[in-house]
Enzyme design. Structure first.
Site, PDB file in Angstrom:
ATOM      1  N   HIS A 173       0.814  -1.213   0.000  1.00  6.67           N
ATOM      2  CA  HIS A 173       0.000   0.000   0.000  1.00  6.67           C
ATOM      3  C   HIS A 173       0.851   1.267   0.000  1.00  6.67           C
ATOM      4  O   HIS A 173       0.462   2.286   0.560  1.00  6.67           O
ATOM      5  CB  HIS A 173      -0.976   0.021   1.195  1.00  6.67           C
ATOM      6  CG  HIS A 173      -1.795  -1.215   1.320  1.00  6.67           C
ATOM      7  ND1 HIS A 173      -2.684  -1.633   0.337  1.00  6.67           N
ATOM      8  CD2 HIS A 173      -1.843  -2.155   2.300  1.00  6.67           C
ATOM      9  CE1 HIS A 173      -3.247  -2.762   0.717  1.00  6.67           C
ATOM     10  NE2 HIS A 173      -2.765  -3.097   1.887  1.00  6.67           N
ATOM     11  N   ARG A 174       2.038   1.200  -0.612  1.00  6.17           N
ATOM     12  CA  ARG A 174       2.967   2.339  -0.708  1.00  6.17           C
ATOM     13  C   ARG A 174       3.487   2.772   0.659  1.00  6.17           C
ATOM     14  O   ARG A 174       4.002   3.876   0.823  1.00  6.17           O
ATOM     15  CB  ARG A 174       2.318   3.540  -1.419  1.00  6.17           C
ATOM     16  CG  ARG A 174       1.656   3.235  -2.747  1.00  6.17           C
ATOM     17  CD  ARG A 174       2.616   2.800  -3.824  1.00  6.17           C
ATOM     18  NE  ARG A 174       3.540   3.859  -4.188  1.00  6.17           N
ATOM     19  CZ  ARG A 174       4.647   3.658  -4.913  1.00  6.17           C
ATOM     20  NH1 ARG A 174       4.960   2.449  -5.320  1.00  6.17           N
ATOM     21  NH2 ARG A 174       5.438   4.660  -5.218  1.00  6.17           N
ATOM     22  N   LEU A 175       3.378   1.898   1.664  1.00  3.40           N
ATOM     23  CA  LEU A 175       3.910   2.196   2.988  1.00  3.40           C
ATOM     24  C   LEU A 175       5.336   1.634   3.072  1.00  3.40           C
ATOM     25  O   LEU A 175       5.608   0.626   3.722  1.00  3.40           O
ATOM     26  CB  LEU A 175       3.008   1.605   4.079  1.00  3.40           C
ATOM     27  CG  LEU A 175       1.594   2.179   4.106  1.00  3.40           C
ATOM     28  CD1 LEU A 175       0.735   1.455   5.133  1.00  3.40           C
ATOM     29  CD2 LEU A 175       1.632   3.679   4.395  1.00  3.40           C
TER      30      LEU A 175
END
Length: 196
Positions: A173-175
């Site tokens: 999640h682009r984390l």
């Protein structure tokens, strides 16, 4: 993937590089090297990172090339190495100096003969009339050096002394997971985890 940063950025870099050698199809040592010209205009190109240690990250090039002109004028550079298959990258920012001539001699001697000839034959970054002219220059150099090819005085290494080294690993999640090592002037590093 979560980074286990530790306190030694060069140890972490070596671990990641060894894993990239096994995973990357081509050129796990390819870095995007950035510099700026006299007007502050940035330029970037892919070069091969050949050596690294706490003394610096080393690339080799023609000292009369555009990149060398820019590196010598500012004494600063940055690079990013991206291992797509591992979904990792490392970013380095630092000061630049010419590598020791003995170090440049040793690396030049390890190169293949064709690459050694090319270092003499190519006026890197300068206009070329035709490929035939380059081929003719290669023949001249081959005749000049029938056996051992010595290192040209206009060719050698640059060492980037890192002031900052950032490690990035892709996250769901682009984390992403990010750590920045900043030289603290006491032969050590300040280490910070960064937001994605």
């Amino acid at each position: 993937m979560e980074i286990v940063a530790g306190t030694d950025p060069f140890g972490l870099f070596q671990t990641w590089f060894d894993e990239a050698v096994k995973a990357e199809i081509n050129d796990p040592d390819a870095v995007a090297l950035a510099s700026v010209d006299a007007n502050g205009m940035p330029s970037v190109r892919i070069v091969l990172l050949k050596e690294w240690s706490p003394a610096g990250f080393v690339i080799y090039t023609n000292y009369e090339s555009r990149k060398a002109d820019e590196l010598l004028a500012t004494g600063k550079a940055a690079f990013c190495i991206h291992w797509k298959s591992l979904r990792r990258q490392v970013r380095v920012v630092g000061s630049v100096s010419k590598a020791d001539p003995v170090q440049s001699d040793a690396y030049f001697a390890s190169r293949g003969r064709g690459s050694q000839i090319g270092a003499w034959a190519s006026a890197q970054s300068r206009p070329l009339t035709s490929r035939d002219d380059l081929a003719a220059q290669v023949r001249v150099v081959e005749d000049r050096f029938p056996d051992i090819v010595t290192r040209p005085p206009h060719w050698g290494g640059f060492s980037i002394d890192p002031q900052e080294i950032e490690f990035w690993a892709d996250g769901e999640h682009r984390l992403h997971d990010r750590f920045r090592f900043t030289a603290n002037g006491k032969a050590g590093w300040d280490i910070q985890r960064l937001n994605p």
